[in-house]
Motif scaffolding. Structure first.
Motif, PDB file in Angstrom:
ATOM      1  N   SER A  85       0.831  -1.204   0.000  1.00  0.00           N
ATOM      2  CA  SER A  85       0.000   0.000   0.000  1.00  0.00           C
ATOM      3  C   SER A  85       0.869   1.258   0.000  1.00  0.00           C
ATOM      4  CB  SER A  85      -0.975  -0.002   1.180  1.00  0.00           C
ATOM      5  OG  SER A  85      -0.312   0.100   2.414  1.00  0.00           O
ATOM      6  N   LYS A  86       1.950   1.228   0.759  1.00  0.00           N
ATOM      7  CA  LYS A  86       2.870   2.374   0.750  1.00  0.00           C
ATOM      8  C   LYS A  86       3.484   2.562  -0.637  1.00  0.00           C
ATOM      9  CE  LYS A  86       4.087   2.095   5.637  1.00  0.00           C
ATOM     10  NZ  LYS A  86       5.143   1.791   6.608  1.00  0.00           N
ATOM     11  N   LYS A  87       3.793   1.453  -1.279  1.00  0.00           N
ATOM     12  CA  LYS A  87       4.407   1.488  -2.613  1.00  0.00           C
ATOM     13  C   LYS A  87       3.420   2.017  -3.658  1.00  0.00           C
ATOM     14  CE  LYS A  87       4.904  -2.351  -4.881  1.00  0.00           C
ATOM     15  NZ  LYS A  87       5.265  -3.718  -5.193  1.00  0.00           N
ATOM     16  N   HIS A  88       2.160   1.616  -3.564  1.00  0.00           N
ATOM     17  CA  HIS A  88       1.162   1.971  -4.582  1.00  0.00           C
ATOM     18  C   HIS A  88       0.449   3.296  -4.327  1.00  0.00           C
ATOM     19  CE1 HIS A  88       1.434  -1.672  -6.921  1.00  0.00           C
ATOM     20  NE2 HIS A  88       1.263  -2.419  -5.846  1.00  0.00           N
ATOM     21  N   TRP A  89       0.585   3.876  -3.145  1.00  0.00           N
ATOM     22  CA  TRP A  89      -0.196   5.067  -2.822  1.00  0.00           C
ATOM     23  C   TRP A  89       0.039   6.197  -3.819  1.00  0.00           C
ATOM     24  CZ3 TRP A  89      -4.412   7.011  -1.640  1.00  0.00           C
ATOM     25  CH2 TRP A  89      -4.566   8.354  -1.283  1.00  0.00           C
ATOM     26  N   SER A  90       1.250   6.430  -4.248  1.00  0.00           N
ATOM     27  CA  SER A  90       1.484   7.565  -5.150  1.00  0.00           C
ATOM     28  C   SER A  90       0.740   7.376  -6.477  1.00  0.00           C
ATOM     29  CB  SER A  90       2.975   7.817  -5.385  1.00  0.00           C
ATOM     30  OG  SER A  90       3.564   6.708  -6.020  1.00  0.00           O
ATOM     31  N   GLU A  91       0.676   6.136  -6.997  1.00  0.00           N
ATOM     32  CA  GLU A  91      -0.065   5.929  -8.248  1.00  0.00           C
ATOM     33  C   GLU A  91      -1.575   6.048  -8.017  1.00  0.00           C
ATOM     34  OE1 GLU A  91      -0.568   1.305  -9.333  1.00  0.00           O
ATOM     35  OE2 GLU A  91       1.503   1.826  -8.835  1.00  0.00           O
ATOM     36  N   VAL A  92      -2.060   5.582  -6.874  1.00  0.00           N
ATOM     37  CA  VAL A  92      -3.479   5.733  -6.553  1.00  0.00           C
ATOM     38  C   VAL A  92      -3.801   7.220  -6.384  1.00  0.00           C
ATOM     39  CG1 VAL A  92      -5.255   5.264  -4.808  1.00  0.00           C
ATOM     40  CG2 VAL A  92      -3.712   3.438  -5.537  1.00  0.00           C
ATOM     41  N   GLU A  93      -2.928   7.926  -5.715  1.00  0.00           N
ATOM     42  CA  GLU A  93      -3.096   9.367  -5.526  1.00  0.00           C
ATOM     43  C   GLU A  93      -3.161  10.085  -6.873  1.00  0.00           C
ATOM     44  OE1 GLU A  93      -1.216  12.437  -2.328  1.00  0.00           O
ATOM     45  OE2 GLU A  93       0.202  11.235  -3.461  1.00  0.00           O
ATOM     46  N   ASN A  94      -2.289   9.702  -7.807  1.00  0.00           N
ATOM     47  CA  ASN A  94      -2.311  10.294  -9.142  1.00  0.00           C
ATOM     48  C   ASN A  94      -3.613   9.991  -9.869  1.00  0.00           C
ATOM     49  OD1 ASN A  94       0.185  11.540  -8.936  1.00  0.00           O
ATOM     50  ND2 ASN A  94       1.285   9.790  -9.768  1.00  0.00           N
ATOM     51  N   THR A  95      -4.136   8.781  -9.701  1.00  0.00           N
ATOM     52  CA  THR A  95      -5.427   8.424 -10.293  1.00  0.00           C
ATOM     53  C   THR A  95      -6.529   9.308  -9.725  1.00  0.00           C
ATOM     54  OG1 THR A  95      -4.757   6.130 -10.633  1.00  0.00           O
ATOM     55  CG2 THR A  95      -7.131   6.560 -10.552  1.00  0.00           C
ATOM     56  N   LEU A  96      -6.529   9.489  -8.411  1.00  0.00           N
ATOM     57  CA  LEU A  96      -7.542  10.330  -7.769  1.00  0.00           C
ATOM     58  C   LEU A  96      -7.450  11.774  -8.249  1.00  0.00           C
ATOM     59  CD1 LEU A  96      -7.282   8.867  -4.177  1.00  0.00           C
ATOM     60  CD2 LEU A  96      -9.275   8.701  -5.687  1.00  0.00           C
ATOM     61  N   ILE A  97      -6.236  12.279  -8.375  1.00  0.00           N
ATOM     62  CA  ILE A  97      -6.037  13.646  -8.870  1.00  0.00           C
ATOM     63  C   ILE A  97      -6.548  13.757 -10.296  1.00  0.00           C
ATOM     64  CG2 ILE A  97      -4.279  15.344  -9.547  1.00  0.00           C
ATOM     65  CD1 ILE A  97      -2.690  14.394  -7.031  1.00  0.00           C
ATOM     66  N   SER A  98      -6.227  12.779 -11.135  1.00  0.00           N
ATOM     67  CA  SER A  98      -6.690  12.799 -12.527  1.00  0.00           C
ATOM     68  C   SER A  98      -8.207  12.777 -12.591  1.00  0.00           C
ATOM     69  CB  SER A  98      -6.143  11.596 -13.298  1.00  0.00           C
ATOM     70  OG  SER A  98      -4.749  11.686 -13.414  1.00  0.00           O
ATOM     71  N   GLU A  99      -8.823  11.932 -11.766  1.00  0.00           N
ATOM     72  CA  GLU A  99     -10.289  11.868 -11.738  1.00  0.00           C
ATOM     73  C   GLU A  99     -10.878  13.186 -11.266  1.00  0.00           C
ATOM     74  OE1 GLU A  99     -11.354   8.495  -9.361  1.00  0.00           O
ATOM     75  OE2 GLU A  99     -10.681   7.065 -10.885  1.00  0.00           O
ATOM     76  N   LYS A 100     -10.276  13.779 -10.256  1.00  0.00           N
ATOM     77  CA  LYS A 100     -10.771  15.049  -9.737  1.00  0.00           C
ATOM     78  C   LYS A 100     -10.624  16.147 -10.783  1.00  0.00           C
ATOM     79  CE  LYS A 100     -10.846  17.751  -5.564  1.00  0.00           C
ATOM     80  NZ  LYS A 100     -12.224  17.442  -5.243  1.00  0.00           N
ATOM     81  N   LEU A 101      -9.477  16.178 -11.460  1.00  0.00           N
ATOM     82  CA  LEU A 101      -9.279  17.166 -12.516  1.00  0.00           C
ATOM     83  C   LEU A 101     -10.280  16.957 -13.643  1.00  0.00           C
ATOM     84  CD1 LEU A 101      -5.387  17.405 -12.747  1.00  0.00           C
ATOM     85  CD2 LEU A 101      -6.976  19.159 -11.928  1.00  0.00           C
ATOM     86  N   GLY A 102     -10.541  15.710 -13.999  1.00  0.00           N
ATOM     87  CA  GLY A 102     -11.517  15.408 -15.040  1.00  0.00           C
ATOM     88  C   GLY A 102     -12.904  15.871 -14.646  1.00  0.00           C
ATOM     89  N   THR A 103     -13.280  15.649 -13.387  1.00  0.00           N
ATOM     90  CA  THR A 103     -14.583  16.087 -12.905  1.00  0.00           C
ATOM     91  C   THR A 103     -14.661  17.601 -12.900  1.00  0.00           C
ATOM     92  OG1 THR A 103     -14.737  14.138 -11.512  1.00  0.00           O
ATOM     93  CG2 THR A 103     -16.180  15.969 -10.950  1.00  0.00           C
ATOM     94  N   THR A 104     -13.590  18.252 -12.440  1.00  0.00           N
ATOM     95  CA  THR A 104     -13.564  19.712 -12.416  1.00  0.00           C
ATOM     96  C   THR A 104     -13.646  20.253 -13.836  1.00  0.00           C
ATOM     97  OG1 THR A 104     -12.227  19.642 -10.420  1.00  0.00           O
ATOM     98  CG2 THR A 104     -12.239  21.714 -11.628  1.00  0.00           C
ATOM     99  N   TRP A 105     -12.904  19.646 -14.754  1.00  0.00           N
ATOM    100  CA  TRP A 105     -12.901  20.090 -16.130  1.00  0.00           C
ATOM    101  C   TRP A 105     -14.284  19.882 -16.737  1.00  0.00           C
ATOM    102  CZ3 TRP A 105     -13.627  17.541 -20.825  1.00  0.00           C
ATOM    103  CH2 TRP A 105     -13.313  18.294 -21.964  1.00  0.00           C
TER     104      TRP A 105
END
Length: 143
Positions: free
Chosen positions: A119-139
């Motif tokens: 989970s520590k190893k994968h968090w940054s990629e999950v975080e990037n996915t969440l940011i991308s989804e949030k940016l997509g929703t905002t856009w």
């Protein structure tokens, strides 16, 4: 943007479905919080069972807030986002609160030390996915 990655479920802006993050540490159980004792932090409303718990959180929010923004720790260990969590499916490991989507996932997360490492190893990629989804929703909303 990363500060807005608190899991508030599919609707609303209440963190961890309104459960008190401090109670996991002080009461060793999941307790529902109250809107009467709330505090806004990282773009979400956090609810507490008492004014005392709210004050403890205000003083040290990172001590009490769940890891991975309250997203399912087991899901993060696989590099995936699981929005739906069960506040009663939790573990404190190495002094940190981890939430899961169900009790079996919480138990598996605790019993398999590799899941914590993963989970520590994968968090940054999950975080990037969440940011991308949030940016997509905002856009999408801005269109």
């Amino acid at each position: 943007m990363a500060e807005d990655l608190v899991n508030t479920g599919y609707f609303g802006d209440v963190a961890i479905k309104g459960y008190d993050p401090v109670a996991y540490f002080t009461e060793s159980k999941a307790l529902e919080g109250s809107p009467q004792f709330s505090y806004r932090w990282l773009g979400a409303n956090w609810q507490f069972a008492s004014a005392e718990n709210r004050e403890l959180f205000i003083r040290e929010p990172t001590r009490y807030a769940p890891q991975y923004g309250g997203y399912c720790a087991d899901g993060v260990s696989f590099g995936t986002v699981t929005t739906n969590i069960d506040p009663k499916a939790w573990r404190i490991i190495e002094g940190k609160l981890f939430l899961s989507y169900d009790p079996g996932a919480a138990e598996g997360f605790e019993k398999n030390p590799n899941k914590l490492v993963d989970s520590k190893k994968h968090w940054s990629e999950v975080e990037n996915t969440l940011i991308s989804e949030k940016l997509g929703t905002t856009w999408q909303a801005a269109r």
